[in-house]
Design a protein around this motif. Structure first.
Motif, PDB file in Angstrom:
ATOM      1  N   ASP A 136      -3.699  66.191  35.030  1.00 32.00           N
ATOM      2  CA  ASP A 136      -3.155  65.188  34.898  1.00 32.00           C
ATOM      3  C   ASP A 136      -2.370  64.869  33.756  1.00 32.00           C
ATOM      4  OD1 ASP A 136      -1.181  63.668  35.361  1.00 32.00           O
ATOM      5  OD2 ASP A 136      -2.370  62.014  36.270  1.00 32.00           O
ATOM      6  N   LEU A 137      -1.641  66.049  33.641  1.00 30.47           N
ATOM      7  CA  LEU A 137      -0.949  66.569  31.977  1.00 30.47           C
ATOM      8  C   LEU A 137      -0.077  64.996  32.462  1.00 30.47           C
ATOM      9  CD1 LEU A 137       0.582  69.658  31.713  1.00 30.47           C
ATOM     10  CD2 LEU A 137      -1.507  68.259  30.112  1.00 30.47           C
ATOM     11  N   GLN A 138      -0.019  64.046  32.950  1.00 33.31           N
ATOM     12  CA  GLN A 138       1.002  62.820  32.839  1.00 33.31           C
ATOM     13  C   GLN A 138       0.308  61.968  32.422  1.00 33.31           C
ATOM     14  OE1 GLN A 138       5.041  61.947  35.505  1.00 33.31           O
ATOM     15  NE2 GLN A 138       3.652  64.102  37.026  1.00 33.31           N
ATOM     16  N   GLY A 139      -0.491  62.187  32.050  1.00 27.48           N
ATOM     17  CA  GLY A 139      -1.364  61.048  31.849  1.00 27.48           C
ATOM     18  C   GLY A 139      -1.616  60.706  30.068  1.00 27.48           C
ATOM     19  N   ILE A 170       1.372  73.802  19.077  1.00 24.42           N
ATOM     20  CA  ILE A 170       1.730  73.235  20.194  1.00 24.42           C
ATOM     21  C   ILE A 170       1.944  72.187  20.744  1.00 24.42           C
ATOM     22  CG2 ILE A 170       3.367  73.388  21.682  1.00 24.42           C
ATOM     23  CD1 ILE A 170       3.760  76.604  21.115  1.00 24.42           C
ATOM     24  N   VAL A 171       2.614  71.041  20.592  1.00 22.42           N
ATOM     25  CA  VAL A 171       1.977  69.681  20.113  1.00 22.42           C
ATOM     26  C   VAL A 171       2.702  69.135  21.529  1.00 22.42           C
ATOM     27  CG1 VAL A 171       1.070  67.457  19.951  1.00 22.42           C
ATOM     28  CG2 VAL A 171       1.042  69.394  18.385  1.00 22.42           C
ATOM     29  N   VAL A 172       2.180  68.521  23.006  1.00 24.81           N
ATOM     30  CA  VAL A 172       2.472  68.026  24.012  1.00 24.81           C
ATOM     31  C   VAL A 172       2.904  66.540  23.315  1.00 24.81           C
ATOM     32  CG1 VAL A 172       2.822  67.463  26.366  1.00 24.81           C
ATOM     33  CG2 VAL A 172       1.703  69.493  25.063  1.00 24.81           C
ATOM     34  N   CYS A 173       4.444  66.028  23.729  1.00 26.19           N
ATOM     35  CA  CYS A 173       4.712  64.579  22.848  1.00 26.19           C
ATOM     36  C   CYS A 173       4.676  63.285  24.263  1.00 26.19           C
ATOM     37  CB  CYS A 173       4.727  64.336  21.842  1.00 26.19           C
ATOM     38  SG  CYS A 173       4.134  65.508  20.556  1.00 26.19           S
ATOM     39  N   ARG A 174       4.829  62.456  23.884  1.00 30.16           N
ATOM     40  CA  ARG A 174       5.159  61.358  25.430  1.00 30.16           C
ATOM     41  C   ARG A 174       6.558  60.916  23.904  1.00 30.16           C
ATOM     42  NH1 ARG A 174       5.167  58.988  29.796  1.00 30.16           N
ATOM     43  NH2 ARG A 174       3.321  59.610  30.249  1.00 30.16           N
ATOM     44  N   THR A 175       7.750  61.936  24.668  1.00 32.86           N
ATOM     45  CA  THR A 175       8.697  61.560  23.603  1.00 32.86           C
ATOM     46  C   THR A 175      10.031  60.016  24.229  1.00 32.86           C
ATOM     47  OG1 THR A 175      10.610  62.985  24.450  1.00 32.86           O
ATOM     48  CG2 THR A 175       9.398  63.181  21.959  1.00 32.86           C
ATOM     49  N   ASP A 176       9.694  59.869  25.406  1.00 33.86           N
ATOM     50  CA  ASP A 176      10.826  58.865  26.164  1.00 33.86           C
ATOM     51  C   ASP A 176       9.654  58.555  27.900  1.00 33.86           C
ATOM     52  OD1 ASP A 176      12.270  57.001  27.776  1.00 33.86           O
ATOM     53  OD2 ASP A 176      13.537  58.039  27.772  1.00 33.86           O
ATOM     54  N   PRO A 177       8.892  56.624  26.951  1.00 29.56           N
ATOM     55  CA  PRO A 177       7.682  56.562  27.608  1.00 29.56           C
ATOM     56  C   PRO A 177       7.976  56.079  28.898  1.00 29.56           C
ATOM     57  CG  PRO A 177       8.893  54.930  25.906  1.00 29.56           C
ATOM     58  CD  PRO A 177       8.652  56.451  26.118  1.00 29.56           C
ATOM     59  N   ASN A 178       9.474  55.974  29.227  1.00 32.89           N
ATOM     60  CA  ASN A 178      10.484  55.390  30.320  1.00 32.89           C
ATOM     61  C   ASN A 178      10.789  57.055  31.300  1.00 32.89           C
ATOM     62  OD1 ASN A 178       9.797  52.632  29.681  1.00 32.89           O
ATOM     63  ND2 ASN A 178      11.460  52.968  28.198  1.00 32.89           N
ATOM     64  N   ALA A 179      10.638  58.004  31.247  1.00 32.18           N
ATOM     65  CA  ALA A 179      11.536  58.440  31.846  1.00 32.18           C
ATOM     66  C   ALA A 179      10.775  59.705  32.671  1.00 32.18           C
ATOM     67  CB  ALA A 179      11.704  59.546  30.409  1.00 32.18           C
ATOM     68  N   PHE A 184       8.666  64.390  28.206  1.00 32.50           N
ATOM     69  CA  PHE A 184       7.662  64.594  27.665  1.00 32.50           C
ATOM     70  C   PHE A 184       8.484  65.593  26.870  1.00 32.50           C
ATOM     71  CE2 PHE A 184       4.468  63.172  30.896  1.00 32.50           C
ATOM     72  CZ  PHE A 184       4.389  62.601  30.775  1.00 32.50           C
ATOM     73  N   SER A 185       8.154  66.539  25.647  1.00 32.82           N
ATOM     74  CA  SER A 185       8.580  67.295  24.515  1.00 32.82           C
ATOM     75  C   SER A 185       7.244  68.396  24.029  1.00 32.82           C
ATOM     76  CB  SER A 185       9.655  67.196  23.616  1.00 32.82           C
ATOM     77  OG  SER A 185      10.758  65.740  23.856  1.00 32.82           O
ATOM     78  N   LEU A 186       7.827  69.247  23.626  1.00 33.50           N
ATOM     79  CA  LEU A 186       7.129  70.299  22.668  1.00 33.50           C
ATOM     80  C   LEU A 186       7.128  70.510  21.244  1.00 33.50           C
ATOM     81  CD1 LEU A 186       6.844  72.887  25.400  1.00 33.50           C
ATOM     82  CD2 LEU A 186       5.873  70.610  25.319  1.00 33.50           C
ATOM     83  N   ILE A 187       6.567  70.087  20.493  1.00 32.96           N
ATOM     84  CA  ILE A 187       6.969  69.551  19.418  1.00 32.96           C
ATOM     85  C   ILE A 187       5.484  70.819  17.918  1.00 32.96           C
ATOM     86  CG2 ILE A 187       7.521  68.389  17.194  1.00 32.96           C
ATOM     87  CD1 ILE A 187       8.165  66.107  18.699  1.00 32.96           C
ATOM     88  N   VAL A 188       6.385  71.116  17.333  1.00 31.11           N
ATOM     89  CA  VAL A 188       5.464  72.263  16.481  1.00 31.11           C
ATOM     90  C   VAL A 188       4.921  71.252  15.231  1.00 31.11           C
ATOM     91  CG1 VAL A 188       5.616  74.431  15.206  1.00 31.11           C
ATOM     92  CG2 VAL A 188       6.598  74.135  17.330  1.00 31.11           C
ATOM     93  N   VAL A 189       4.236  71.584  14.740  1.00 28.21           N
ATOM     94  CA  VAL A 189       2.876  70.334  13.927  1.00 28.21           C
ATOM     95  C   VAL A 189       2.372  71.793  13.007  1.00 28.21           C
ATOM     96  CG1 VAL A 189       1.299  69.477  12.562  1.00 28.21           C
ATOM     97  CG2 VAL A 189       2.989  68.748  15.225  1.00 28.21           C
ATOM     98  N   GLY A 229      11.664  74.312  22.423  1.00 31.67           N
ATOM     99  CA  GLY A 229      12.527  74.279  23.686  1.00 31.67           C
ATOM    100  C   GLY A 229      13.317  72.142  23.427  1.00 31.67           C
ATOM    101  N   THR A 230      13.809  72.430  25.184  1.00 32.40           N
ATOM    102  CA  THR A 230      14.920  71.668  24.893  1.00 32.40           C
ATOM    103  C   THR A 230      13.987  69.452  25.067  1.00 32.40           C
ATOM    104  OG1 THR A 230      16.092  72.694  26.440  1.00 32.40           O
ATOM    105  CG2 THR A 230      16.473  69.598  26.708  1.00 32.40           C
ATOM    106  N   GLU A 231      14.283  69.114  24.260  1.00 34.97           N
ATOM    107  CA  GLU A 231      13.712  67.698  24.422  1.00 34.97           C
ATOM    108  C   GLU A 231      13.557  66.995  25.923  1.00 34.97           C
ATOM    109  OE1 GLU A 231      14.443  63.086  22.590  1.00 34.97           O
ATOM    110  OE2 GLU A 231      15.876  65.007  21.534  1.00 34.97           O
ATOM    111  N   GLY A 232      13.230  66.665  26.346  1.00 29.96           N
ATOM    112  CA  GLY A 232      12.456  66.334  27.471  1.00 29.96           C
ATOM    113  C   GLY A 232      11.995  67.105  28.552  1.00 29.96           C
TER     114      GLY A 232
END
Length: 385
Positions: A136-139, A170-179, A184-189, A229-232
């Motif tokens: 459940d990636l939405q978690g 490639i880190v799966v991050c929550r960039t907007d907690p209300n969306a 979610f966005s992918l950000i490279v660390v 990719g695209t934010e969000g």
């Protein structure tokens, strides 16, 4: 029945792969398993031999191969040699991390990362799973907050393949907690970024040499241009790449099942009991017949899926069907192989014994069998809505 899946170019390439494995991997593999870590030099050797980075365009130093049957050949040869941990690591690089950069990256990102990835000098990983979020990636709770020209990342990931060796994650991050799913966005660390650390190298049941680790992000600052990719749209990007990831697992599963059958068949006609080879006993013949029939039927389906992937027609539902069926078949075939090997099948010096512990994860990662059935079931239900 003769398969017509491969052509002469694929068979020529098979010789290259076989020679590479015999020279660079097989002599060292058992030591890597004992060390629980693959020697990084093997990735560079794979790059020199054209075993890694197949899909990277020539302009970025790769082979520019879009025919997945070449990756299929690599998987078959790795399965034949029983060097599963090495194959799993290659699959992550070629079927997951490189395609994300290739399909979502900006020209600058591709120029920066792809040449070294194709050379085996830059190892990639993708960080999705968290202690409280698996299928459940939405978690996902790892956050990234915009601060000027940077993103500040905080969170923890676990079960990350290549977690120790990885140079970019490639880190799966929550960039907007209300969306919801659009948050979610992918950000490279990248390696050595302040605040980014690696936790334990996890001690797994199987795939010993494949490094798997916990990753920790504490106020990790990365430039805004590291968004992939695209934010969000991170969740959508993940869904778009899953057919390739899952068919890669399915190919690995059926090639491993075929290898297990071949080892077992050979053993059955070498080992004698009651004065004759155990392969001449009716029960053994029936077991071998079941194994071979199910393998050949599944090979036909997987071959069709690979051709569909090449044509851009492989759907998420069809990839899910292939993934759950092939991995569950792999479990059955390997278990039967161990049974026919008897006590020797429980010895790690035999490839069937190593396959037994390496196989169990197959129905879990990349989406569990239950999740695959849910995806298929939803598609069936949608026909009536």
């Amino acid at each position: 029945m003769q398969r017509k899946h491969f052509e002469s170019d694929h068979e020529d390439y098979r010789g290259t792969v076989r020679e590479f494995l015999a020279r660079e991997v097989e002599p060292r593999y058992l030591q890597w398993e004992e060390d629980r870590l693959i020697d990084r030099a093997s990735y560079v050797a794979a790059g020199r031999s054209g075993i890694i980075g197949l899909g990277v365009p020539e302009e970025f130093g790769g082979s520019g191969v879009t025919d997945y049957r070449f990756r299929h050949v690599v998987s078959e040869e790795i399965a034949r040699t029983g060097t599963t941990s090495f194959g799993s690591t290659l699959s992550l690089q070629d079927d997951i991390t490189i395609p994300y950069i290739l399909h979502l990256g900006t020209p600058a990102q591709k120029e920066r990362w792809l040449p070294r990835m194709a050379a085996g000098e830059l190892i990639g990983a993708i960080a999705m799973t968290e202690p409280g979020a698996g299928s459940d990636l939405q978690g996902v709770k790892t956050t990234a907050v915009r601060d000027g020209d940077e993103w500040v990342i905080n969170g923890q990931k676990t079960f990350i393949t290549n977690g120790i060796h990885s140079d970019l994650v490639i880190v799966v991050c929550r960039t907007d907690p209300n969306a919801s799913s659009k948050g979610f966005s992918l950000i490279v660390v990248e390696r050595d970024t302040p605040g980014f650390s690696r936790g334990r190298k996890l001690h797994k049941v199987g795939l010993a040499a494949q490094d798997t680790a916990e990753l920790v992000f504490e106020n990790v600052r990365v430039p805004a241009e590291n968004v992939l990719g695209t934010e969000g749209r991170g969740f959508i990007h993940l869904m778009e790449n899953l057919p390739l990831e899952r068919i890669g697992i399915a190919v690995g599963a059926i090639t491993a099942a075929r290898a297990a059958y071949e080892w077992t068949k050979s053993y059955a006609f070498e080992r004698k009991a009651f004065g004759r080879p155990i392969g001449d006993l009716q029960n053994s013949r029936f077991v071998l017949a079941e194994m071979l029939t199910e393998i050949e039927v599944t090979e036909s389906h997987i071959d069709r899926c690979v051709i569909a992937l090449n044509a851009g027609d492989l759907t998420a539902v069809d990839a899910s069907k292939a993934k759950w069926w092939a991995t569950e078949l792999q479990k059955r075939v390997v278990d039967l192989g161990v049974q026919l090997h008897g006590g020797y099948g429980f010895m790690m010096e035999y490839p069937i014994g190593r396959a037994y512990v390496d196989t169990r994860i197959q129905t879990i990662y990349g989406g569990t069998t239950e999740i695959m059935k849910e995806i298929i079931g939803r598609a069936i239900a949608s026909e009536f809505r």
